[in-house]
Design an enzyme around this catalytic site. Structure first.
Site, PDB file in Angstrom:
ATOM      1  N   ASP A   1       0.814  -1.246   0.235  1.00 20.72           N
ATOM      2  CA  ASP A   1       0.022   0.107  -0.016  1.00 20.72           C
ATOM      3  C   ASP A   1       0.935   1.082  -0.047  1.00 20.72           C
ATOM      4  O   ASP A   1       2.090   1.456   0.332  1.00 20.72           O
ATOM      5  CB  ASP A   1      -0.854  -0.168   1.040  1.00 20.72           C
ATOM      6  CG  ASP A   1      -0.281  -0.765   2.525  1.00 20.72           C
ATOM      7  OD1 ASP A   1       0.908  -0.952   2.531  1.00 20.72           O
ATOM      8  OD2 ASP A   1      -1.302  -1.113   3.406  1.00 20.72           O
TER       9      ASP A   1
ATOM     10  N   CYS B   1       1.016   4.924   9.686  1.00 20.61           N
ATOM     11  CA  CYS B   1       0.791   3.363   9.580  1.00 20.61           C
ATOM     12  C   CYS B   1       1.952   2.730   9.110  1.00 20.61           C
ATOM     13  O   CYS B   1       1.839   1.295   8.818  1.00 20.61           O
ATOM     14  CB  CYS B   1      -0.588   3.107   8.766  1.00 20.61           C
ATOM     15  SG  CYS B   1      -1.307   1.513   9.278  1.00 20.61           S
TER      16      CYS B   1
ATOM     17  N   HIS C   1       3.356   2.783   5.873  1.00 17.96           N
ATOM     18  CA  HIS C   1       3.295   2.447   4.392  1.00 17.96           C
ATOM     19  C   HIS C   1       4.635   2.765   3.803  1.00 17.96           C
ATOM     20  O   HIS C   1       4.976   2.401   2.643  1.00 17.96           O
ATOM     21  CB  HIS C   1       2.144   2.996   3.984  1.00 17.96           C
ATOM     22  CG  HIS C   1       0.891   2.511   4.205  1.00 17.96           C
ATOM     23  ND1 HIS C   1      -0.539   3.036   3.626  1.00 17.96           N
ATOM     24  CD2 HIS C   1       0.568   1.733   5.397  1.00 17.96           C
ATOM     25  CE1 HIS C   1      -1.417   2.231   4.229  1.00 17.96           C
ATOM     26  NE2 HIS C   1      -0.930   1.560   5.426  1.00 17.96           N
TER      27      HIS C   1
ATOM     28  N   GLU D   1      -6.051   3.062   3.364  1.00 15.86           N
ATOM     29  CA  GLU D   1      -6.519   3.546   4.610  1.00 15.86           C
ATOM     30  C   GLU D   1      -8.151   3.743   4.423  1.00 15.86           C
ATOM     31  O   GLU D   1      -8.692   3.678   5.427  1.00 15.86           O
ATOM     32  CB  GLU D   1      -5.713   4.659   4.943  1.00 15.86           C
ATOM     33  CG  GLU D   1      -4.368   4.438   5.556  1.00 15.86           C
ATOM     34  CD  GLU D   1      -4.202   3.630   6.668  1.00 15.86           C
ATOM     35  OE1 GLU D   1      -5.381   3.325   7.529  1.00 15.86           O
ATOM     36  OE2 GLU D   1      -3.125   3.227   6.902  1.00 15.86           O
TER      37      GLU D   1
ATOM     38  N   HIS E   1       2.565  -6.292   6.784  1.00 14.22           N
ATOM     39  CA  HIS E   1       1.998  -5.027   7.474  1.00 14.22           C
ATOM     40  C   HIS E   1       3.002  -4.863   8.756  1.00 14.22           C
ATOM     41  O   HIS E   1       3.317  -5.651   9.497  1.00 14.22           O
ATOM     42  CB  HIS E   1       0.742  -4.941   8.043  1.00 14.22           C
ATOM     43  CG  HIS E   1       0.108  -3.860   8.344  1.00 14.22           C
ATOM     44  ND1 HIS E   1       0.609  -2.984   9.153  1.00 14.22           N
ATOM     45  CD2 HIS E   1      -1.114  -3.345   7.648  1.00 14.22           C
ATOM     46  CE1 HIS E   1      -0.206  -1.680   9.410  1.00 14.22           C
ATOM     47  NE2 HIS E   1      -1.290  -1.879   8.594  1.00 14.22           N
TER      48      HIS E   1
ATOM     49  N   HIS F   1      -0.895   4.297  13.540  1.00  9.67           N
ATOM     50  CA  HIS F   1      -1.926   5.603  13.466  1.00  9.67           C
ATOM     51  C   HIS F   1      -1.430   6.586  14.605  1.00  9.67           C
ATOM     52  O   HIS F   1      -1.858   7.677  14.499  1.00  9.67           O
ATOM     53  CB  HIS F   1      -3.168   5.206  13.574  1.00  9.67           C
ATOM     54  CG  HIS F   1      -3.801   4.366  12.461  1.00  9.67           C
ATOM     55  ND1 HIS F   1      -4.777   4.377  11.790  1.00  9.67           N
ATOM     56  CD2 HIS F   1      -3.130   3.606  11.592  1.00  9.67           C
ATOM     57  CE1 HIS F   1      -5.115   3.645  10.904  1.00  9.67           C
ATOM     58  NE2 HIS F   1      -4.062   3.135  10.504  1.00  9.67           N
TER      59      HIS F   1
END
Length: 383
Positions: free
Chosen positions: A75, A100, A102, A134, A161, A356
């Site tokens: 992502d 996050c 990415h 997101e 992730h 976050h």
């Protein structure tokens, strides 16, 4: 061409960290990625855009003796968060941050891609740089645009992730569901405003909203199997302006999360039932929107996941652990509904901050081990 070393991967991550962009607006990120990818152009590489989702990038590497097409997805979007890390390479875009991780995801994907752009793989490979994870479910959008067809159809998909709670460079996954599916709740209750001294002449949307909030808390406790779990959270409520006026409108938003799609659909129906019941009880109108989009449960495919877990557990150069399921949402879940897929956590060693957080600062020592582990795994997979 030698593989990107740790310093080169960190430099890429820092470049990307400084230009975070929100879902479907990742134009500078797209251009940066394209410049890197095009600099590694090889005779077996093909690059494709997706007109319906202009910031998406797809890269195909033709194999020497292909038996399958292995997909790898990253992502590329960021969050509407004002960064508070104080890092010298902090976000240069006000109110936006890669909170996050990415940027780490993209650096890992580029490292893997660069290796196979220089060393032709045996199997075909597909790298998917996906916008809008997101929000706005970019994977779903690209799939609906027909991008994964013909020679661009993967036989299996892999992704990572980052996880701040795990040691830097550790990989972790599990059989079955890794991440929950999610649904966004948007409810507007419309009544009739009036003076606080004459409540009988009004239809109180705020009282109706309070009743809705309390009633949806029973969905998980009384409708979901306790062994499976779920979440219904209302995170936003806005109604009224001053103390002595009964508000005629209340707006709520929240989320549904569960590990099984059947449970999510049941919970969605219970939210509908409760919204309609509250509307009838309090004499207000309910305008409810439930949006799941592509945020299905991330269900790891048995065969691919077993192979990854067995290989990485036995690989002396990989720090591997078995993961527990998490209520984290990820739109890679949609792709795992369409293609056999496996997602894994990559530890980034920032236990003081959650995903976050405006202070999230992944340990960059995680990037090179993540790249190297997947290169070894993919070479194993192609044997």
């Amino acid at each position: 061409m030698t593989d990107l070393d740790a310093d080169a991967l960190i430099a890429i991550r820092r470049d990307l960290h400084q230009i975070p962009e929100l879902a479907l607006h990742e134009t500078r990120t797209h251009d940066y990625l394209m410049a890197k990818i095009q600099s590694w152009q090889s005779s077996w590489m093909t690059i494709k855009g997706v007109p319906e989702v202009p910031t998406a990038i797809m890269v195909r590497l033709a194999g020497t003796d292909p038996r399958r097409t292995i997909g790898y997805r990253t992502d590329i979007d960021a969050l509407p968060v004002t960064e508070a890390t104080g890092l010298p390479f902090a976000s240069t875009i006000p109110g936006q941050m890669h909170a996050c991780g990415h940027d780490v995801h993209m650096a890992v994907a580029l490292g893997i891609l660069q290796h196979f752009a220089a060393n032709q793989p045996r199997d075909n490979m597909l790298f998917f740089f996906q916008p809008a994870e997101e929000e706005d479910y970019g994977g779903y959008r690209v799939y609906q645009a027909g991008a994964f067809t013909g020679e661009w159809q993967p036989d299996e998909f892999f992704a990572i992730h980052d996880n701040p709670a795990l040691p830097a460079g550790q990989l972790a996954t599990r059989q079955g569901t890794l991440f929950a599916g999610t649904t966004e709740i948007y409810l507007t209750l419309r009544g009739l405003s009036g003076h606080a001294a004459y409540p009988q002449r009004a239809k109180d949307s705020l009282v109706a909203a309070a009743a809705f909030i309390m009633q949806v808390q029973t969905i998980v406790s009384r409708n979901v199997d306790p062994l499976r779990g779920g979440v219904v959270t209302i995170g936003s409520l806005h109604a009224g302006t001053v103390p002595n006026i009964i508000p005629g409108e209340a707006k709520l938003s929240g989320t549904i999360r569960a590990f099984r799609q059947a449970d999510i659909e049941m919970m969605q129906q219970r939210v509908r039932d409760i919204a309609n019941g509250v509307a009838a009880t309090y004499g207000v109108e309910a305008d409810l929107k439930l949006i799941q989009g592509g945020y299905m449960p991330v269900e790891n495919a048995p065969e691919q996941t077993a192979d990854m877990m067995d290989f990485m557990a036995a690989d002396p150069d990989t720090d591997f652990a078995e993961a527990e399921p998490a209520m984290t949402g990820e739109d890679f879940g949609f792709l795992t509904q369409k293609f056999p897929g496996t997602m894994a956590w990559l530890g980034v060693n920032d236990p003081e901050h959650t995903l976050h957080s405006d202070k999230l600062s992944p340990d960059e020592a995680s990037i090179k081990p993540g790249v190297a582990a997947f290169i070894r795994f993919f070479n194993h997979r192609m044997q």
